[in-house]
Motif scaffolding. Structure first.
Motif, PDB file in Angstrom:
ATOM      1  N   VAL A  24      44.798  -4.118  -3.105  1.00 24.96           N
ATOM      2  CA  VAL A  24      43.927  -5.064  -3.901  1.00 24.96           C
ATOM      3  C   VAL A  24      44.340  -4.682  -5.555  1.00 24.96           C
ATOM      4  N   ALA A  27      41.430  -7.494  -9.021  1.00 18.87           N
ATOM      5  CA  ALA A  27      40.513  -8.697  -8.520  1.00 18.87           C
ATOM      6  C   ALA A  27      39.302  -9.071  -9.355  1.00 18.87           C
ATOM      7  N   VAL A  41      32.908  -9.708  -9.764  1.00 22.27           N
ATOM      8  CA  VAL A  41      33.637  -8.674  -9.597  1.00 22.27           C
ATOM      9  C   VAL A  41      34.609  -8.745 -11.012  1.00 22.27           C
ATOM     10  N   ILE A  44      38.923  -5.258 -10.332  1.00 18.71           N
ATOM     11  CA  ILE A  44      39.002  -4.236  -9.288  1.00 18.71           C
ATOM     12  C   ILE A  44      40.222  -3.855  -8.715  1.00 18.71           C
ATOM     13  N   GLY A  63      28.749  -5.876  -6.185  1.00 17.32           N
ATOM     14  CA  GLY A  63      30.022  -6.744  -6.061  1.00 17.32           C
ATOM     15  C   GLY A  63      30.600  -6.177  -4.888  1.00 17.32           C
ATOM     16  N   LYS A  64      30.025  -5.128  -4.018  1.00 18.54           N
ATOM     17  CA  LYS A  64      30.689  -4.698  -2.860  1.00 18.54           C
ATOM     18  C   LYS A  64      31.037  -5.676  -1.823  1.00 18.54           C
ATOM     19  N   THR A  67      33.449  -8.310  -2.975  1.00 18.46           N
ATOM     20  CA  THR A  67      34.795  -7.923  -2.804  1.00 18.46           C
ATOM     21  C   THR A  67      35.440  -8.097  -1.229  1.00 18.46           C
ATOM     22  N   THR A  85      44.637 -11.679  -9.593  1.00 17.21           N
ATOM     23  CA  THR A  85      43.996 -11.231  -8.548  1.00 17.21           C
ATOM     24  C   THR A  85      45.174 -11.235  -7.640  1.00 17.21           C
ATOM     25  N   MET A 246      30.968   1.399  -7.296  1.00 13.29           N
ATOM     26  CA  MET A 246      30.936   0.107  -8.099  1.00 13.29           C
ATOM     27  C   MET A 246      29.508  -0.179  -8.723  1.00 13.29           C
TER      28      MET A 246
END
Length: 551
Positions: A24, A27, A41, A44, A63-64, A67, A85, A246
């Motif tokens: 990723v 993002a 997010v 990331i 924001g976990k 994501t 992204t 995060m």
């Protein structure tokens, strides 16, 4: 924040010769709200290789989960993904897939375990039907073969009596058992990538270890990779290979698990690592009178299996002739694995459910034979704080209405102005501002909602609180705040707590004594220090090892 803490590539990337299974980059996810755009997010990047586990950690709102939903393609219509992204899975950017192609990917090659199983499981269908549906959606197998595989999956995730349980409905299972059903559904098609969003939050420590060990075994068997989203740092340290931290949509630090725990660089990471429950309960004088007493309390439930025309009924004894006593100003911990009967025992002692046998006394007054009307005068003196504050708070009522409802029902307060004063005082006591009475539960974080639930309970000025897993779904730093709040309220108001939990770290920090339950029976009890430092039974030893020892 120093830039070298958040490089785009992993710090151990040079040690890997293969390409990442999941890569990723940059993002970004924004949400449209009535107050404008919210950046959930921001820029990331992370990588995951086959057969390993990475952990994404942070407090609520970091924001976990957003994501994770970006990778799964499960963002809501209000979400906007940044044009920069890139989400590469097995070398292909899956953000460019059509909706149908993305849907085929979900559940077969990429699966996800969600945090709240009761919201994810359909209450109208048996668990066997739901697991079989997950199997048949991606593979051509008969109904009988899918059922056979579903039973095998239930056995694999340690559901007892899978042949009986497969025809049960979600509401007939404990919280931990429901979560294991979700895990069975996610593993049904042997995915390459499993995203586990707080998969063990509702589970006791021994089942937590079993499930995570099971996931590790499956990784080794199938080369499956896992993204573990959690706030439990013990789990992170034990089971992950690499950690991403995060905060408020930003990546603050990442490193190998060993390096990050040994030498965290960012202040926020150090804050997370220092937030585990600390301290001990204040010593209790021996002359405190008994407030709540249970003698030989028994509760059982009828289970049904078999077909519609030939049902077979079984009695499940959830509480098997148990006794306890709770003194004034004391905190008594009730611990045990999921399904051990601890919540049932607590609800029977407070007459939220009926007991079949035994005697229960509150302030020396017998209450075991009282019906709903008979218990009404005592309800203001004994209150309950439940595990999930979002489901226990009415979403259609304001905070002021939620807290004030008990005052109205129990005829406390001379008029609405006096009741509003008591509501505001309860909010202040619970560590919240007193000007939030017109806001709704969804406008608050999980920790704030739990404070609202506590405020609702203490507004009635009770003498006793039944606390049923009040911190299990909360981040570590919020857990520490709630523990401090409960200590403060106990000191100021002389409250007695019956604290039901599977988190022995919280029990050690808050409780004076602890009772250990297994399959409806008490297997050990004593002071917290005595039981947790020198457990006598093999079962308690197993609980303590799973809670405190890093494998």
């Amino acid at each position: 924040m120093t830039q070298n803490l958040i490089p785009e590539l992993r710090l151990d990337a040079a040690l890997h010769t293969d390409e990442p299974l999941l890569d990723v980059r940059h993002a970004g996810v924004n949400f449209k709200t009535e107050h404008g755009q919210v950046s959930a997010v921001q820029d990331i990047s992370f990588q995951l290789y086959r057969g390993e586990t990475i952990a994404i950690v942070g407090e609520s709102g970091s924001g976990k989960s957003v994501t994770a939903r970006l990778v799964m393609g499960l963002l809501s219509k209000r979400a906007t993904v940044s044009p920069d992204t890139r989400v590469k899975f097995r070398g292909e950017d899956i953000l460019k897939y059509s909706r149908d192609k993305r849907r085929l990917l979900r559940g077969s090659r990429i699966s996800m375990i969600f945090q709240e199983p009761m919201s994810s499981l359909n209450p109208l269908y048996s668990i066997g039907t739901q697991i079989a549906e997950a199997i048949r959606a991606h593979r051509r197998v008969s109904k009988s073969e899918a059922r056979k595989q579903a039973i095998a999956l239930l056995a694999e995730v340690r559901i007892p009596d899978p042949e009986l349980r497969i025809d049960q409905y979600p509401h007939q299972l404990s919280g931990g058992q429901r979560q294991r059903v979700m895990i069975a559904m996610a593993l049904a098609n042997n995915p390459d990538l499993l995203i586990a969003d707080e998969p063990t939050t509702a589970l006791d420590v021994t089942v937590q270890a079993q499930i995570l060990n099971l996931l590790r075994d499956l990784q080794q068997k199938h080369g499956m990779a896992v993204v573990l989203i959690t706030h439990d740092l013990t789990v992170v340290r034990r089971f992950s290979d690499y950690v991403y931290v995060m905060q408020r949509g930003l990546l603050q630090e990442h490193n190998t698990t060993a390096a990050l725990f040994e030498a965290p660089q960012h202040p926020y990471t150090r804050h997370l690592l220092g937030s585990e429950p600390r301290g001990r309960a204040k010593p209790l004088s021996d002359d405190q009178p008994i407030l709540l007493e249970g003698k030989n309390v028994r509760v059982s439930f009828g289970l049904r299996s078999g077909g519609f025309f030939r049902p077979v009924f079984h009695d499940l004894v959830a509480v098997d002739g148990l006794s306890l006593d709770l003194r004034r100003h004391e905190t008594l911990g009730l611990v045990g694995e999921s399904g051990s009967g601890k919540t049932t025992f607590g609800q029977a002692l407070t007459r939220l459910i009926s007991n079949e046998g035994g005697e229960i006394f509150f302030d020396k007054q017998p209450i075991h034979n009282k019906d709903r009307d008979g218990m009404r005068p005592l309800r203001s003196r004994m209150q309950v704080v439940f595990q999930d504050p979002f489901s226990s708070l009415n979403p259609r009522m304001t905070v002021g209405q939620i807290i004030g409802e008990g005052l109205v029902v129990n005829n406390i307060g001379a008029n609405s102005a006096e009741r509003l004063d008591r509501v505001r005082a309860a909010l202040r006591d619970a560590g919240l501002p007193d000007n939030v009475t017109n806001r709704f539960p969804h406008e608050f974080s999980g920790g704030q909602r739990q404070r609202i639930a506590i405020a609702r309970a203490i507004a009635l000025e009770p003498e006793f609180l039944l606390l049923d897993e009040p911190t299990s779904a909360l981040d570590l730093s919020v857990q520490a705040q709630i523990i401090d709040l409960l200590r403060k309220l106990q000191d100021e108001k002389g409250l007695s707590y019956l604290f039901i939990s599977h988190d022995l770290k919280v029990v050690r920090a808050l409780c004076h004594r602890v009772i250990v339950m297994q399959r409806g029976q008490i297997v050990e009890q004593g002071s917290v220090e005595e039981v947790l430092s020198n457990p006598k039974t093999e079962y308690t030893q197993r609980l303590v090892r799973a809670a405190f020892e890093i494998a």
